[in-house]
Write an enzyme that holds these catalytic residues in place. Structure first.
Site, mmCIF file in Angstrom:
data_model
loop_
_atom_site.group_PDB
_atom_site.id
_atom_site.type_symbol
_atom_site.label_atom_id
_atom_site.label_comp_id
_atom_site.label_asym_id
_atom_site.label_seq_id
_atom_site.Cartn_x
_atom_site.Cartn_y
_atom_site.Cartn_z
ATOM 1 N N GLU A 171 -13.040 4.340 5.396
ATOM 2 C CA GLU A 171 -13.345 3.399 6.753
ATOM 3 C C GLU A 171 -13.892 3.538 7.764
ATOM 4 O OE1 GLU A 171 -9.003 4.345 7.470
ATOM 5 O OE2 GLU A 171 -9.891 5.660 9.284
ATOM 6 N N ARG B 24 -8.172 -1.283 8.062
ATOM 7 C CA ARG B 24 -9.746 0.388 7.602
ATOM 8 C C ARG B 24 -9.628 1.012 9.054
ATOM 9 N NH1 ARG B 24 -13.742 -1.803 3.701
ATOM 10 N NH2 ARG B 24 -14.044 0.822 2.428
ATOM 11 N N CYS B 25 -8.803 1.506 9.078
ATOM 12 C CA CYS B 25 -8.645 2.116 10.799
ATOM 13 C C CYS B 25 -7.706 3.577 10.286
ATOM 14 C CB CYS B 25 -8.753 1.177 11.166
ATOM 15 S SG CYS B 25 -8.407 2.307 12.910
ATOM 16 N N GLN C 151 0.541 -1.296 -0.242
ATOM 17 C CA GLN C 151 -0.255 0.279 -0.078
ATOM 18 C C GLN C 151 1.004 1.287 -0.152
ATOM 19 O OE1 GLN C 151 -3.067 -1.905 3.243
ATOM 20 N NE2 GLN C 151 -3.529 -0.035 2.848
#
Ligand code: CDP
Length: 790
Positions: free
Chosen positions: A743, A373-374, A223
């Site tokens: 998110e 996702r945070c 990522q």
């Protein structure tokens, strides 16, 4: 809502443009790492430890090496010759690439088999004989801190315990005082368990070292390609791998969710194997390796307290947390914040005092602390505050919606500085909650609940009015391994008006090829169809910190707007030259400049672009290009209000989600269809830990949920119909007024579900149930309260 400034053909902000990337994805023509095949490529597979803590007495590779196709068995000793057996984590701790002395968690990499094909490599793995001598295992982080607990990190000179860090923030004295003076206090232990991202694509890479040019190319599931290249150069500089000789290519990625930010040992071993052999080497994890050995999220043991006045005014928040990081601190947190952005935990409420303490602990588990996702621990923060607010409302016998409204930060108080030091950019929490209540028919549901309760039926209504925090930088506060957090966009417009735009971020399914093009279309009036967006190749893209923590829109999205505006400034000069007018006399509307009062005297952006290469003013440099490295002045603070209605089966404890309304606010929206998709996916990823997902270990450190047979992911069958809506409170500091959204739903949803379940059971004496709220946990509550004797 924002008004549209461009036509559907141009497709600027606010248009539901179909995703440019989808034709290749839905036809199975995406190009993922495992699709890369190179001539003479070798394959790597990894021997993993069955023990959670053990000394390695011997590694016997003889039988493996006798298998046709097996070329080599790489061990920690092989790497130690080059001082590559340890590497830094993103939190400046150290982690093993391959162990020399002992293993620290079950499924840890022990050795790697290099073979001519994938199957021989796997046969080789099965044939490597490792002799272990088990050591005492530390699984429980509370026991890990007890005096006399075995010290796990014996590699750290002078380390006498298992504490990684102690961190605190806020005014302790003022908070303690507020608790002493409070009319009502509540206190609750909450455990937010380990969970795993379970992206569709596992991790992997193809490493190709070219001995002639001394060039290393790595296609990898990352990522953050630029940051990884810098880390590789820092780790392997001493063996001749300089940063300009390293190219990281992050091709299509099948979901990242934070799990593809860390550097896993497999990547480094594959690189080492390619450098040693001069051949390309592929390593792709299988599903079980991905689930058992990659970095985990959460694992926070929290004790939270709230103080309030009798009328329901919240006064103070106090939190103590034990953070289980596994055997090394590999959290992908900004350096300054060992507990990430957990101190957003005052949430949407106007607290005068707050104090938070977090202790990081080593245990014999795989590394934890990734931001699933945070935004670096915001999920833990939101779950804590939204559960606590609900507990306090029930304690005070106030309606949880009214209680929230009473304590929300008022719209006129933005920008608002929280008791823990954040400056919230904008918000209107009451409006979002009102809309959610209206949409779900809140008052009617409360009446129905009361009637049902009379009949012994269990129905609950849960609210979560969360505040998110996304978009790291600003660089003065945020860095990862010293690399400042900003992001970038570089735009080149070709003579015929077609565009290539490159970014320092990296989409993993979020639709950047479409939404970034929409930003350029908005700013330049060039149709989305004429704009190609590229990310993920460190040789071509400008430097950036990558995509995670919903930071792309707040950072690179802003860079796209700023770079476009630089281009527009130059275009204005060229237009003035072409129209023989002064720059001040020109007006812009998306796609053209025209002379004020004479709209027929105009030049389109395409005409201007052509002139930039063919007829530009004397003394001006040719071309139409710009780059922006955008350092945001602040984070953005999206928010939302979710309401969940559950019915509980009194016989089995099964929780059925009847309705779920999600109202989100991410400021101005670039693509409403993509935003809705992000929210639907996010809600399902919030449902998962609320009811199903958990990774746990037995006392020997054996993982209990080592496959999808036991690690339960929600399918379409378990997923309710998500009902979504939105309010729009633009960010005052973002050039487009946009906030991140990726998110929000994952962060906000678990508390709404948990609050609904506890709301259904409160009158039975149930104060809290830790997620995942399994039928068994609910059934235990029902049995304890005599509702069921089955
Ligand atoms: O960093 P990441 O891409 O995961 O998160 P994000 O910035 O929240 O963006 C997720 C997707 O939603 C991207 O395609 C964004 O461009 C899009 N988005 C949008 O259309 N409007 C917003 N206000 C925020 C995000």
């Amino acid at each position: 809502m924002m008004t549209l400034r461009t036509s559907p053909e141009v497709g600027g902000m606010g248009h539901a443009v179909k995703r440019k990337e989808d034709p290749r994805f839905i036809r199975g023509q995406g190009r993922y790492v495992d699709d890369i095949e190179l001539p003479g490529m070798l394959y790597l597979d990894i021997v993993r430890s069955p023990y959670a803590h053990a000394t390695i007495k011997n590694i016997d590779a003889a039988k493996a090496l006798a298998i046709p196709g097996v070329l080599d068995v790489i061990t920690g000793a092989t790497l130690a010759k080059y001082n590559l057996h340890w590497m830094p984590t993103l939190m400046s701790d150290m982690q093993m690439v391959l162990p020399v002395e002992k293993v620290m968690y079950q499924a840890q990499e022990v050795a790697a088999v290099l073979a001519t094909d994938r199957y021989s490599a796997a046969d080789g793995v099965a044939a490597v004989e490792v002799t272990y001598e088990p050591l005492p295992v530390v699984v429980d982080p509370f026991k890990a801190l007890e005096p006399g607990a075995p010290v796990l990190r014996t590699d750290k000179p002078g380390k006498t315990d298992n504490r990684i860090f102690h961190w605190e923030v806020g005014d302790k004295a003022a908070t303690d005082r507020a608790f002493r003076d409070a009319a009502v206090t509540v206190k609750q232990d909450l455990y937010i368990p380990r969970i795993h991202v379970s992206s569709i694509e596992t991790c992997g890479c193809v490493a190709q070292f070219d001995r002639v040019f001394g060039q290393l190319t790595v296609w990898m599931t990352t990522q953050a390609p630029h940051a990884i290249r810098t880390v590789f150069a820092l780790v392997a500089g001493h063996v001749g791998l300089a940063e300009h000789k390293i190219r990281i290519i992050s091709p299509d990625i099948g979901g990242g969710f934070g799990g593809k930010v860390p550097v896993y040992p497999g990547y480094v071993i594959a690189v080492a194997a390619s450098v040693l052999t001069g051949k390309p080497v592929k390593w792709i994890e299988d599903r079980m390796e991905n689930l058992q050995a990659d970095s985990f999220a959460r694992d926070y043991h929290i004790t939270a307290e709230l103080a309030a006045q009798r009328d329901g005014t919240l006064t103070a928040l106090r939190i103590k947390t034990l953070a289980d990081h596994g055997y090394t601190d590999a959290a992908a947190n900004p350096s300054k914040f060992p507990a990430g952005l957990f101190h957003i935990c005052t949430g949407s409420y106007d607290f005068r005092a707050a104090h938070v303490e977090v202790d990081g602990v080593y245990t014999n588990k795989p590394p934890g602390g990734i931001a699933y996702r945070c935004s670096f621990r915001v999920t833990e923060a939101v779950h804590t505050i939204e559960r606590m607010v609900d507990i306090m409302a029930h304690e005070l016998q106030m309606d949880p919606a009214e209680f929230r409204k009473k304590n929300f930060i008022a719209p006129e108080h933005f920008p608002y500085t929280s008791a823990l030091g954040w400056e919230y950019d904008s918000g209107n929490y009451g409006a979002a909650l009102e809309l959610a209540m209206h949409k779900i028919g809140y008052a009617e549901l409360r009446r129905e609940q009361a009637e049902k309760r009379q009949r012994g039926e269990l129905m609950g209504i849960g609210i979560s009015s969360f505040t998110e925090i996304v978009g790291a930088g600003p660089s003065k506060h945020f860095d990862i391994l010293g690399i400042k957090m900003f992001d970038s966009c570089e735009i080149r417009i070709h003579p015929t008006g077609k565009v290539i735009a490159r970014f320092g971020t990296k989409s993993q399914g979020q639709g950047h090829e479409t939404t970034y093009a929409q930003i350029l279309a908005e700013e330049l009036g060039i149709p989305v169809a004429d704009i190609q967006v590229e990310e993920g190749d460190t040789d071509t893209a400008p430097y950036g910190l990558g995509t995670y923590a919903s930071r792309s829109t707040p950072t690179a999205g802003a860079a796209a707007a700023i770079a476009s505006r630089k281009i527009r400034d130059k275009a204005r000069k060229i237009a003035a030259h072409l129209l023989e007018a002064s720059e001040e006399d020109l007006e812009w509307e998306p796609g053209k400049f025209f002379v004020k009062g004479s709209p027929e005297r105009s030049k389109t952006i395409q005409e201007i672009t052509f002139a930039a290469y063919t007829n530009h003013p004397q003394g001006m440099e040719a071309g139409l290009e710009a780059v922006s490295y955008y350092d945001p002045p602040n984070l953005t603070f999206p928010f939302g209000s979710y309401i969940c209605v559950v019915d509980i089966d009194t016989g089995t404890g099964e929780v059925k989600i009847r309705r779920f309304v999600a109202v989100d606010d991410c400021g101005n929206i670039i693509n409403p269809m993509i935003v809705e998709g992000q929210i639907h996916g996010g809600l399902t990823m919030g449902l998962a830990p609320a009811l199903f997902e958990e990774i746990s270990y037995d006392e020997q450190g054996n993982i209990r949920q080592g496959s999808f047979m036991d690690y339960l992911l929600p399918t379409a069958m378990e997923t309710p119909n998500w009902e979504t809506d939105k309010t729009c409170t633009p960010s005052p500091h973002h050039p487009l007024g946009a906030k991140g959204i990726g998110e929000s739903a994952t962060v906000g949803a678990p508390a709404a579900i948990a609050n609904a379940v506890v709301d259904a059971l409160w009158h039975l004496g149930v104060r809290h149930i830790d997620i995942p709220i399994t039928p068994e946990k609910v059934w235990q509550c029902l049995r304890a309260s005599g509702v069921t004797d089955r």
